[in-house]
Design a protein around this motif. Sequence first.
Motif, PDB file in Angstrom:
ATOM      1  N   GLY A 220       0.814  -1.213   0.000  1.00 34.86           N
ATOM      2  CA  GLY A 220       0.000   0.000   0.000  1.00 34.86           C
ATOM      3  C   GLY A 220       0.846   1.260   0.000  1.00 34.86           C
ATOM      4  N   ALA A 221       1.929   1.239   0.777  1.00 35.61           N
ATOM      5  CA  ALA A 221       2.800   2.410   0.869  1.00 35.61           C
ATOM      6  C   ALA A 221       3.579   2.649  -0.416  1.00 35.61           C
ATOM      7  CB  ALA A 221       3.770   2.243   2.038  1.00 35.61           C
ATOM      8  N   ALA A 222       3.654   1.634  -1.268  1.00 35.42           N
ATOM      9  CA  ALA A 222       4.417   1.766  -2.509  1.00 35.42           C
ATOM     10  C   ALA A 222       3.714   2.612  -3.553  1.00 35.42           C
ATOM     11  CB  ALA A 222       4.702   0.374  -3.091  1.00 35.42           C
ATOM     12  N   ALA A 223       2.437   2.932  -3.331  1.00 27.45           N
ATOM     13  CA  ALA A 223       1.657   3.702  -4.299  1.00 27.45           C
ATOM     14  C   ALA A 223       1.732   3.008  -5.664  1.00 27.45           C
ATOM     15  CB  ALA A 223       2.132   5.146  -4.349  1.00 27.45           C
ATOM     16  N   LYS A 224       2.185   3.708  -6.695  1.00 27.03           N
ATOM     17  CA  LYS A 224       2.219   3.129  -8.048  1.00 27.03           C
ATOM     18  C   LYS A 224       3.532   2.436  -8.373  1.00 27.03           C
ATOM     19  CE  LYS A 224      -1.176   6.340  -9.967  1.00 27.03           C
ATOM     20  NZ  LYS A 224      -1.462   7.338 -11.036  1.00 27.03           N
ATOM     21  N   GLU A 225       4.459   2.433  -7.428  1.00 23.27           N
ATOM     22  CA  GLU A 225       5.734   1.747  -7.661  1.00 23.27           C
ATOM     23  C   GLU A 225       5.488   0.252  -7.843  1.00 23.27           C
ATOM     24  OE1 GLU A 225       8.671   3.111  -7.932  1.00 23.27           O
ATOM     25  OE2 GLU A 225       8.760   4.948  -6.720  1.00 23.27           O
ATOM     26  N   LEU A 226       6.165  -0.336  -8.797  1.00 19.18           N
ATOM     27  CA  LEU A 226       6.003  -1.761  -9.042  1.00 19.18           C
ATOM     28  C   LEU A 226       6.866  -2.576  -8.090  1.00 19.18           C
ATOM     29  CD1 LEU A 226       5.869  -1.887 -12.945  1.00 19.18           C
ATOM     30  CD2 LEU A 226       4.001  -1.623 -11.285  1.00 19.18           C
ATOM     31  N   GLY A 227       6.435  -3.801  -7.850  1.00 19.04           N
ATOM     32  CA  GLY A 227       7.171  -4.694  -6.961  1.00 19.04           C
ATOM     33  C   GLY A 227       8.044  -5.650  -7.741  1.00 19.04           C
ATOM     34  N   ARG A 228       9.080  -6.119  -7.079  1.00 19.98           N
ATOM     35  CA  ARG A 228       9.932  -7.142  -7.684  1.00 19.98           C
ATOM     36  C   ARG A 228      10.500  -8.029  -6.578  1.00 19.98           C
ATOM     37  NH1 ARG A 228      12.959  -2.455  -7.460  1.00 19.98           N
ATOM     38  NH2 ARG A 228      15.152  -2.626  -6.835  1.00 19.98           N
ATOM     39  N   ARG A 229      10.778  -9.268  -6.944  1.00 17.61           N
ATOM     40  CA  ARG A 229      11.390 -10.174  -5.986  1.00 17.61           C
ATOM     41  C   ARG A 229      12.890  -9.912  -5.959  1.00 17.61           C
ATOM     42  NH1 ARG A 229      10.670 -16.674  -6.284  1.00 17.61           N
ATOM     43  NH2 ARG A 229      11.868 -16.391  -8.195  1.00 17.61           N
ATOM     44  N   VAL A 230      13.421  -9.717  -4.758  1.00 15.81           N
ATOM     45  CA  VAL A 230      14.840  -9.382  -4.625  1.00 15.81           C
ATOM     46  C   VAL A 230      15.618 -10.453  -3.866  1.00 15.81           C
ATOM     47  CG1 VAL A 230      14.525  -6.888  -4.845  1.00 15.81           C
ATOM     48  CG2 VAL A 230      14.313  -7.967  -2.586  1.00 15.81           C
ATOM     49  N   PHE A 231      14.911 -11.471  -3.406  1.00 16.37           N
ATOM     50  CA  PHE A 231      15.588 -12.547  -2.678  1.00 16.37           C
ATOM     51  C   PHE A 231      14.722 -13.793  -2.748  1.00 16.37           C
ATOM     52  CE2 PHE A 231      15.999 -15.078   1.226  1.00 16.37           C
ATOM     53  CZ  PHE A 231      17.356 -15.388   1.172  1.00 16.37           C
ATOM     54  N   SER A 232      15.361 -14.936  -2.901  1.00 12.31           N
ATOM     55  CA  SER A 232      14.649 -16.214  -2.797  1.00 12.31           C
ATOM     56  C   SER A 232      15.629 -17.259  -2.283  1.00 12.31           C
ATOM     57  CB  SER A 232      14.062 -16.638  -4.148  1.00 12.31           C
ATOM     58  OG  SER A 232      15.089 -16.842  -5.100  1.00 12.31           O
ATOM     59  N   ASP A 233      15.096 -18.223  -1.554  1.00 12.63           N
ATOM     60  CA  ASP A 233      15.939 -19.262  -0.983  1.00 12.63           C
ATOM     61  C   ASP A 233      15.049 -20.449  -0.624  1.00 12.63           C
ATOM     62  OD1 ASP A 233      18.185 -20.547   0.002  1.00 12.63           O
ATOM     63  OD2 ASP A 233      18.292 -19.409   1.869  1.00 12.63           O
ATOM     64  N   ARG A 234      15.702 -21.503  -0.245  1.00  8.24           N
ATOM     65  CA  ARG A 234      15.005 -22.665   0.285  1.00  8.24           C
ATOM     66  C   ARG A 234      15.486 -22.834   1.718  1.00  8.24           C
ATOM     67  NH1 ARG A 234      12.054 -24.775  -3.016  1.00  8.24           N
ATOM     68  NH2 ARG A 234      10.769 -26.581  -2.488  1.00  8.24           N
ATOM     69  N   VAL A 235      14.574 -22.734   2.659  1.00 12.04           N
ATOM     70  CA  VAL A 235      14.901 -22.803   4.080  1.00 12.04           C
ATOM     71  C   VAL A 235      14.120 -23.946   4.702  1.00 12.04           C
ATOM     72  CG1 VAL A 235      14.794 -21.605   6.291  1.00 12.04           C
ATOM     73  CG2 VAL A 235      15.408 -20.333   4.226  1.00 12.04           C
ATOM     74  N   MET A 236      14.842 -24.902   5.235  1.00 14.58           N
ATOM     75  CA  MET A 236      14.215 -26.066   5.864  1.00 14.58           C
ATOM     76  C   MET A 236      13.189 -26.717   4.940  1.00 14.58           C
ATOM     77  SD  MET A 236      14.017 -24.865   9.880  1.00 14.58           S
ATOM     78  CE  MET A 236      13.251 -23.263   9.554  1.00 14.58           C
ATOM     79  N   GLY A 237      13.539 -26.769   3.665  1.00 13.58           N
ATOM     80  CA  GLY A 237      12.742 -27.497   2.698  1.00 13.58           C
ATOM     81  C   GLY A 237      11.687 -26.708   1.967  1.00 13.58           C
ATOM     82  N   VAL A 238      11.457 -25.452   2.359  1.00 12.42           N
ATOM     83  CA  VAL A 238      10.385 -24.681   1.720  1.00 12.42           C
ATOM     84  C   VAL A 238      10.927 -23.415   1.071  1.00 12.42           C
ATOM     85  CG1 VAL A 238       8.695 -25.575   3.361  1.00 12.42           C
ATOM     86  CG2 VAL A 238       9.805 -23.363   3.817  1.00 12.42           C
ATOM     87  N   ALA A 239      10.144 -22.896   0.124  1.00 11.20           N
ATOM     88  CA  ALA A 239      10.539 -21.687  -0.609  1.00 11.20           C
ATOM     89  C   ALA A 239      10.186 -20.445   0.194  1.00 11.20           C
ATOM     90  CB  ALA A 239       9.817 -21.650  -1.963  1.00 11.20           C
ATOM     91  N   VAL A 240      11.121 -19.504   0.265  1.00 12.45           N
ATOM     92  CA  VAL A 240      10.865 -18.202   0.878  1.00 12.45           C
ATOM     93  C   VAL A 240      11.374 -17.114  -0.064  1.00 12.45           C
ATOM     94  CG1 VAL A 240      10.932 -19.045   3.253  1.00 12.45           C
ATOM     95  CG2 VAL A 240      13.034 -18.250   2.179  1.00 12.45           C
ATOM     96  N   SER A 241      10.707 -15.988  -0.052  1.00  9.20           N
ATOM     97  CA  SER A 241      11.062 -14.882  -0.943  1.00  9.20           C
ATOM     98  C   SER A 241      10.914 -13.555  -0.221  1.00  9.20           C
ATOM     99  CB  SER A 241      10.184 -14.878  -2.202  1.00  9.20           C
ATOM    100  OG  SER A 241      10.435 -16.005  -3.014  1.00  9.20           O
ATOM    101  N   ALA A 242      11.582 -12.540  -0.754  1.00  4.70           N
ATOM    102  CA  ALA A 242      11.436 -11.174  -0.260  1.00  4.70           C
ATOM    103  C   ALA A 242      11.236 -10.252  -1.463  1.00  4.70           C
ATOM    104  CB  ALA A 242      12.659 -10.741   0.546  1.00  4.70           C
ATOM    105  N   TYR A 243      10.557  -9.140  -1.198  1.00  9.45           N
ATOM    106  CA  TYR A 243      10.139  -8.248  -2.274  1.00  9.45           C
ATOM    107  C   TYR A 243      10.470  -6.803  -1.923  1.00  9.45           C
ATOM    108  CZ  TYR A 243       7.534 -12.494  -3.175  1.00  9.45           C
ATOM    109  OH  TYR A 243       7.194 -13.803  -3.376  1.00  9.45           O
ATOM    110  N   ARG A 244      10.587  -6.021  -2.989  1.00  9.97           N
ATOM    111  CA  ARG A 244      10.923  -4.606  -2.820  1.00  9.97           C
ATOM    112  C   ARG A 244      10.092  -3.766  -3.777  1.00  9.97           C
ATOM    113  NH1 ARG A 244      17.119  -2.230  -2.930  1.00  9.97           N
ATOM    114  NH2 ARG A 244      16.609  -0.006  -3.019  1.00  9.97           N
ATOM    115  N   PHE A 245       9.731  -2.587  -3.320  1.00 16.73           N
ATOM    116  CA  PHE A 245       8.997  -1.632  -4.139  1.00 16.73           C
ATOM    117  C   PHE A 245       9.837  -0.367  -4.265  1.00 16.73           C
ATOM    118  CE2 PHE A 245       6.029  -4.229  -1.705  1.00 16.73           C
ATOM    119  CZ  PHE A 245       5.217  -4.742  -2.690  1.00 16.73           C
TER     120      PHE A 245
END
Length: 246
Positions: A220-245
Amino acid sequence: MHWNPPDTWKKMGAWLGSLAGSIGATPKAIVVISGHWERPEFSVTGSPHPPLIYDYQGFPPHTYQLRYDAPGAPVLAQQIAGMLSQAGFAARVDDERGFDHGVFIPFKLVYPGADIPIVQLSLRGGLDPKTHIEAGRALEPLRKQGVLIVGSGMSYHNLRGFGDEFGPASDQFDAWLTDAVCSPDAETRNQRLEQWETAPHARLAHPREEHLLPLMVASGAAAKELGRRVFSDRVMGVAVSAYRFG
């Protein structure tokens, strides 16, 4: 701490340690929405010297001796409460509340000097995604003041759902979430995030959504800024990701 395998959090730690450089100019202050604080109404830390809250159990003794003495920002806290109130949300400043581990653990790596003022914002009871997106919209003007807005949670958070057997389901949820966050326009992104429960394996990934909602505020705070994934990993068998606007 000792993990099995030993490098469980190594990639995430290295990424957090590199964030300050990728952000660039040092923020004048930071607002952190953590999945570890829920209140009936939005609440903001107002202490000039917030203590730490060791809100975990059964960890080694040294983890209860960690320090992160970043200052608070009482004036900013009042401003945030006012912005939320003006947007129609009940909001209050909590002068006693400290920083939980959703704040001090990552920021010990991101800004280890602990010299940037931090304000923590709670989630609101009911955990409605649209409410948190709208709260983020109310806070968007802070970005023009040099304030960094951070959602601290986890893209997958099921403490009983780690292990290789949960990997395929986590991959499907992660793919949906990434596609939603990276939508070609902000309106579509927020509409999809409001409907996150329609994602494949949504309630497996988040039996309770408190660790996902910080992302809604950031979106919501990003207004019209687009998002993108900036990190991904596999931790204890599952997928995790982080995003940035922005």
